[in-house]
Design a protein around this motif. Structure first.
Motif, PDB file in Angstrom:
ATOM      1  N   TRP A 182       1.010  -1.436   0.001  1.00  0.00           N
ATOM      2  CA  TRP A 182      -0.460   0.522  -0.316  1.00  0.00           C
ATOM      3  C   TRP A 182       0.878   1.404   0.293  1.00  0.00           C
ATOM      4  O   TRP A 182       1.993   1.209  -0.374  1.00  0.00           O
ATOM      5  N   ILE A 191       5.153   4.562   5.432  1.00  0.00           N
ATOM      6  CA  ILE A 191       4.560   3.968   6.271  1.00  0.00           C
ATOM      7  C   ILE A 191       3.547   5.809   7.407  1.00  0.00           C
ATOM      8  O   ILE A 191       4.393   5.976   7.646  1.00  0.00           O
ATOM      9  N   GLN A 192       2.459   5.262   7.550  1.00  0.00           N
ATOM     10  CA  GLN A 192       1.170   5.798   7.784  1.00  0.00           C
ATOM     11  C   GLN A 192       1.040   6.233   9.704  1.00  0.00           C
ATOM     12  O   GLN A 192       1.051   4.693  10.020  1.00  0.00           O
ATOM     13  N   ASN A 214      -0.764   4.606  11.999  1.00  0.00           N
ATOM     14  CA  ASN A 214      -1.933   3.079  12.664  1.00  0.00           C
ATOM     15  C   ASN A 214      -0.850   2.474  12.996  1.00  0.00           C
ATOM     16  O   ASN A 214      -1.156   1.711  13.210  1.00  0.00           O
ATOM     17  N   ILE A 260      -0.565  -4.321   7.623  1.00  0.00           N
ATOM     18  CA  ILE A 260      -1.844  -3.680   7.922  1.00  0.00           C
ATOM     19  C   ILE A 260      -2.325  -5.149   8.444  1.00  0.00           C
ATOM     20  O   ILE A 260      -3.813  -5.163   9.248  1.00  0.00           O
ATOM     21  N   ASN A 302      -0.708  -7.956   3.708  1.00  0.00           N
ATOM     22  CA  ASN A 302      -0.483  -5.949   2.613  1.00  0.00           C
ATOM     23  C   ASN A 302       0.249  -5.350   3.837  1.00  0.00           C
ATOM     24  O   ASN A 302       0.040  -5.699   5.250  1.00  0.00           O
ATOM     25  N   ASN A 355       2.325  -1.954   4.900  1.00  0.00           N
ATOM     26  CA  ASN A 355       1.990  -0.373   4.671  1.00  0.00           C
ATOM     27  C   ASN A 355       3.915   0.483   4.500  1.00  0.00           C
ATOM     28  O   ASN A 355       4.527   0.351   5.467  1.00  0.00           O
TER      29      ASN A 355
END
Length: 225
Positions: free
Chosen positions: A73, A77-78, A81, A140, A150, A152
């Protein structure tokens, strides 16, 4: 389809195996079959080395197994999260076990992995093919029906599907995997990391995987399960 080479060897000393392991990392094959007289040995990408009696059965199991794939994704890295406190826990475990996670084979390095549960049941873990312990990624979720991890960030360790299953035990906050053994813990049968066979194991206690290493499970207080 798995890929491998057959190599005839004269001895099985550590220096020979280490050199062949460095070669294996370069080739990107799944494993080497090492033949010495009438004996067969397997050398894998995680530096597992063991004698095999039924070579055809081993190859058949390896071919029939299903590997998980990665879906990446957004590249960055957000931070929403995970919590900074979770990243701190991850780095603390990393610092504690760093010396045991590093060994050089040519220009490649062999590690275990560290993982810490974050909010929304994601987890921070070490990256695939790592040559540095300064990077991490965020898993994730893992889709066990379609065999997709999944992430990130960068690709996660091959152990990600197994780590995800271990985190299904809500008591587990952190996981440490080293290529070492603890004979006080139970042993599970070997399977290639990142496969279905490797990814569904009991998650109520720490354990060893034969020819691979141990997985230590810790709760939120740092107590080992």
């Amino acid at each position: 389809m798995i890929k491998y080479n057959e190599i005839h060897i004269n001895d099985i000393h550590d220096t020979t195996i280490d050199k062949l392991y460095a070669d294996l990392l370069i080739t990107r094959l799944n494993f080497f079959i090492l033949k010495k007289e009438n004996q067969n040995y397997i050398l894998t990408k995680e530096r597992s080395f063991f004698q095999i009696d039924d070579l055809n059965h081993f190859i058949s199991l390896a071919n029939d197994d299903i590997y998980y794939k990665t879906m990446i994704w957004p590249k960055n890295i957000q931070k929403e999260n995970y919590l900074e406190s979770d990243l701190k826990i991850f780095k603390n475990y990393l610092d504690q076990y760093k010396a045991s996670m590093t060994k050089q084979y040519g220009n490649e390095y062999l590690f275990g992995c560290i993982a810490v549960r974050t909010k929304n049941d994601s987890f921070i873990t070490t990256i695939r093919g790592k040559k540095s312990l300064n990077e991490f990624t965020l898993v994730i979720s893992v889709d066990d029906n379609n065999h997709i991890v999944n992430v990130n960030g960068k690709k996660a360790t091959l152990n990600a599907p197994l780590l995800n299953h271990l985190f299904e035990n809500k008591r587990v906050k952190a996981i440490v995997h080293l290529h070492d053994y603890n004979n006080a813990l139970p042993y599970d049968e070997y399977a290639f990391p990142g496969t279905i066979r490797d990814s569904f194991r009991k998650n109520n206690t720490s354990f060893n995987i034969s020819q691979h290493g141990f997985f230590l499970l810790f709760d939120k207080n740092g107590k080992r399960l």
